[in-house]
Design an enzyme around this catalytic site. Sequence first.
Site, mmCIF file in Angstrom:
data_model
loop_
_atom_site.group_PDB
_atom_site.id
_atom_site.type_symbol
_atom_site.label_atom_id
_atom_site.label_comp_id
_atom_site.label_asym_id
_atom_site.label_seq_id
_atom_site.Cartn_x
_atom_site.Cartn_y
_atom_site.Cartn_z
ATOM 1 N N ASP A 85 -23.755 -62.799 47.083
ATOM 2 C CA ASP A 85 -23.704 -61.851 48.203
ATOM 3 C C ASP A 85 -22.732 -62.289 49.305
ATOM 4 O O ASP A 85 -22.501 -61.532 50.252
ATOM 5 C CB ASP A 85 -25.100 -61.700 48.847
ATOM 6 N N LYS A 144 -26.948 -56.588 55.364
ATOM 7 C CA LYS A 144 -26.593 -55.517 54.421
ATOM 8 C C LYS A 144 -27.853 -54.885 53.847
ATOM 9 O O LYS A 144 -28.934 -55.499 53.812
ATOM 10 C CB LYS A 144 -25.698 -56.035 53.283
HETATM 11 P P1 ATP Z 1 -30.637 -61.702 49.474
HETATM 12 O O1 ATP Z 1 -30.728 -60.329 50.081
HETATM 13 O O2 ATP Z 1 -29.221 -62.230 49.386
HETATM 14 O O3 ATP Z 1 -31.409 -61.854 48.225
HETATM 15 P P2 ATP Z 1 -32.500 -62.579 51.430
HETATM 16 O O4 ATP Z 1 -32.032 -61.750 52.577
HETATM 17 O O5 ATP Z 1 -33.695 -62.096 50.683
HETATM 18 O O6 ATP Z 1 -31.280 -62.759 50.466
HETATM 19 P P3 ATP Z 1 -32.116 -64.917 53.032
HETATM 20 O O7 ATP Z 1 -32.524 -64.511 54.396
HETATM 21 O O8 ATP Z 1 -30.673 -65.051 52.750
HETATM 22 O O9 ATP Z 1 -32.806 -64.015 51.916
HETATM 23 O O10 ATP Z 1 -32.895 -66.286 52.748
HETATM 24 C C1 ATP Z 1 -33.165 -66.749 51.457
HETATM 25 C C2 ATP Z 1 -33.601 -68.206 51.544
HETATM 26 O O11 ATP Z 1 -32.442 -68.977 51.878
HETATM 27 C C3 ATP Z 1 -34.642 -68.449 52.614
HETATM 28 O O12 ATP Z 1 -35.801 -68.874 51.976
HETATM 29 C C4 ATP Z 1 -34.064 -69.513 53.519
HETATM 30 O O13 ATP Z 1 -34.938 -70.589 53.728
HETATM 31 C C5 ATP Z 1 -32.798 -70.005 52.818
HETATM 32 N N1 ATP Z 1 -31.654 -70.135 53.758
HETATM 33 C C6 ATP Z 1 -30.718 -71.072 53.734
HETATM 34 N N2 ATP Z 1 -29.835 -70.915 54.731
HETATM 35 C C7 ATP Z 1 -30.204 -69.833 55.408
HETATM 36 C C8 ATP Z 1 -29.688 -69.172 56.558
HETATM 37 N N3 ATP Z 1 -28.616 -69.596 57.212
HETATM 38 N N4 ATP Z 1 -30.332 -68.057 56.978
HETATM 39 C C9 ATP Z 1 -31.419 -67.599 56.302
HETATM 40 N N5 ATP Z 1 -31.962 -68.221 55.237
HETATM 41 C C10 ATP Z 1 -31.357 -69.330 54.782
#
Ligand code: ATP
Length: 300
Positions: free
Chosen positions: A138, A11
Amino acid sequence: MNSVTVRVPAKVNLQLAVGPLRDDGYHDLVNVFHAVSIFDEVTATAETGMSVRVEGESADQVPEDAGNLAIQAALALARHAGRSYGVSLVIRKAIPVAGGMAGGSADAAAALVACNELWGLGLPVEDLMEIAADLGSDVPFALLGGTAVGTGRGERLTPLEVGGRFHWVFALADGGLSTARVYAECDRMREATGEEIVWPRAADPLLAALRRGDAKALGSELANDLQPAAVMLRRSLARTLEAGREQGAVGTLVSGSGPTCAFLAESETHADELALSLKAAGVARDVITAYGPVPGPTVV
Ligand code: ATP
């Protein structure tokens, strides 16, 4: 059924309005979510225990234990069903990790859909939504897909009408940004400047641009209250955003808590051209094109 594969999109937030800090440590948000065509795939296979393996884009930065959001989702679903099911999950990542594109939440939503199918639970989407809301703010949108406005912590969702397809370019950065750190920096900057914090609401011109499918109008309405904090923590983002403006993007913004930057193009051809210019400008680790809105988790 022995195995189920679910494809789930990333997203981008078209508007992220951050209200005052609440007593429970969260902020009231208005969050216009938009699912775009960058997909992770989660395969759930019947197994006695619970395990997860991660492959693909930055897989080494994703935990392969109980810290993985997809495993947490599977456990929460089994608990909800009152049974001790097992599953082996394999996640093929394309969504940038810790990139502000909710990849972890997407994998959690995909795991809920895959395990619901694999275990033959047949739970309605309302039940999955309840479990999703407990997993993270989210995750409910990741289950819904399309375009929607989220209020509260982002979990109370109203789907939005969209009059066309929007074409995007995403500039991926080296390394992630912690969402918690970006919110803390946002609070710190607001306190330091004495900025008045207004009650967040969805911007009517943005909703109208979405209804009309008008990329130019949408571009000028894109807004992210977390952007100044993300740029403060990662100064190089200012240059990336500037390069997008110079190369003719009709809208630019940091995606969620960053560090991925999103650029809106006028058409698919324009997006391809913009992606080439941004690659040539050398302002990102990688540059990819995508379109939105796309549906939520889909069994493939
Ligand atoms: P948001 O946009 O919801 O703030 P994000 O996109 O910045 O999230 P994610 O990729 O969801 O961040 O990852 C955030 C943290 O969650 C990472 O540091 C990762 O180690 C941990 N994590 C746990 N499970 C997962 C997964 N299945 N995929 C990605 N990251 C994960």
